[in-house]
Design an enzyme around this catalytic site. Structure first.
Site, mmCIF file in Angstrom:
data_model
loop_
_atom_site.group_PDB
_atom_site.id
_atom_site.type_symbol
_atom_site.label_atom_id
_atom_site.label_comp_id
_atom_site.label_asym_id
_atom_site.label_seq_id
_atom_site.Cartn_x
_atom_site.Cartn_y
_atom_site.Cartn_z
ATOM 1 N N GLY A 14 -26.982 8.726 22.413
ATOM 2 C CA GLY A 14 -27.256 7.447 21.763
ATOM 3 C C GLY A 14 -26.364 6.342 22.289
ATOM 4 N N ILE A 19 -22.471 1.852 18.252
ATOM 5 C CA ILE A 19 -21.294 2.708 18.342
ATOM 6 C C ILE A 19 -21.302 3.513 19.639
ATOM 7 C CG2 ILE A 19 -20.142 4.708 17.312
ATOM 8 C CD1 ILE A 19 -21.084 3.655 14.566
ATOM 9 N N LEU A 67 -33.622 13.152 22.287
ATOM 10 C CA LEU A 67 -32.881 14.224 21.629
ATOM 11 C C LEU A 67 -33.680 14.957 20.560
ATOM 12 C CD1 LEU A 67 -29.502 12.363 21.474
ATOM 13 C CD2 LEU A 67 -29.954 14.429 22.775
ATOM 14 N N SER A 147 -21.091 9.987 8.869
ATOM 15 C CA SER A 147 -21.226 8.782 8.056
ATOM 16 C C SER A 147 -20.556 9.049 6.724
ATOM 17 C CB SER A 147 -22.707 8.448 7.838
ATOM 18 O OG SER A 147 -22.868 7.455 6.840
ATOM 19 N N TYR A 162 -31.898 10.549 4.601
ATOM 20 C CA TYR A 162 -30.910 10.326 5.664
ATOM 21 C C TYR A 162 -29.550 10.884 5.248
ATOM 22 C CZ TYR A 162 -27.417 7.805 8.402
ATOM 23 O OH TYR A 162 -26.333 7.485 9.182
#
Length: 257
Positions: A14, A19, A67, A147, A162
């Site tokens: 990613g 980030i 991915l 997270s 999520y």
């Protein structure tokens, strides 16, 4: 410190925006050979050119990979083995979220979140370990970008599924640490859990309600992607006897998710 990583290979998933891009840039600046992967490599190519213009001692190599498709991940690791011998650091940063509540969310979106946030991450961790093991690399590092949602459930229906994927990342990182210890390996496993970071992540999450994302970013002084890259450098810089299990990084003003 970071000198021991100079010239060694890091995979950053990613890596096209946010980030992941900040991490790829930082590791290149510290002299690492960085393989940056994403579905859209044009942005990584631009970032690689920026690294060259800035005279960074490391390199950033773009690689196109979805991915959510295991075959593409396996092909990527085979390519890394062929071109760069293997990886010593694996940064599982790629992740996505869709506003699909538990009571009426779409199964296809739940499955996509699982495929990337949980399965894709696990496949990358497994293949990174195998890459290190076959070359007797015993000081590698696998870092999962988690997270604060991986530690607490906020009262916000859109984010519940999520959040479940991030709780999985918390469990997977600790499980990985335990398995590595059982094999007498000195490869380390770490989870970095950011709070609210000002990236395109929330904007994409609320693509049909951009005012919500804008309001969230205005509510407090948010973290920046570079703050998480700095936290990751701190983790990688730790002495060989230090294991950082989970590093939680939040804005000073953020009390709740």
């Amino acid at each position: 410190m970071m000198d021991r990583w100079r010239g060694r290979v890091a995979l950053v998933t990613g890596a096209s925006v946010g980030i992941g891009a900040a991490i790829a840039k930082s590791l290149s600046q510290h002299g690492m050979k960085v393989i940056g992967c994403a579905r859209n490599v044009e942005q990584i190519e631009n970032l690689a050119s920026e690294c060259v213009r800035n005279g960074f001692s490391g390199t950033l190599v773009p690689y196109k990979c979805d991915l959510s498709v295991e075959e593409e991940i396996l092909s990527m690791f085979a390519w890394i083995k062929d071109q760069h011998h293997g990886v010593e650091v694996c940064i599982n940063n790629a992740g996505l979220a869709f506003p699909e509540p538990l009571l009426h969310g779409k199964t296809s979106y739940w499955r996509t979140m699982l495929d990337v946030n949980v399965i894709g991450l696990s496949v990358c961790a497994r293949e990174a370990y195998q890459s290190m093991k076959e070359r007797n690399v015993d000081d590698g590092h696998i870092i999962n970008i988690n997270s604060m949602c991986g530690h607490r459930v906020m009262n916000h229906a859109d984010a519940h599924f999520y959040t479940a994927t991030k709780y999985a990342v918390t469990a997977l990182t600790e499980g990985l640490r335990q398995e590595l210890r059982e094999t007498k390996s000195h490869i380390r496993a770490t989870s970095i859990s950011p709070g609210l970071v000002e990236t395109t992540f929330t904007t994409r999450f609320y693509s049909d309600k951009p005012e919500i994302a804008a309001a969230a970013y205005r509510s407090i002084k948010c973290l920046q992607a570079e703050d998480i890259a700095n936290a990751l450098v701190y983790v990688l810089s730790g002495p060989s006897h230090v294991q950082i299990g989970d590093l939680q990084v939040m804005p000073l003003e953020q009390m709740y998710l």
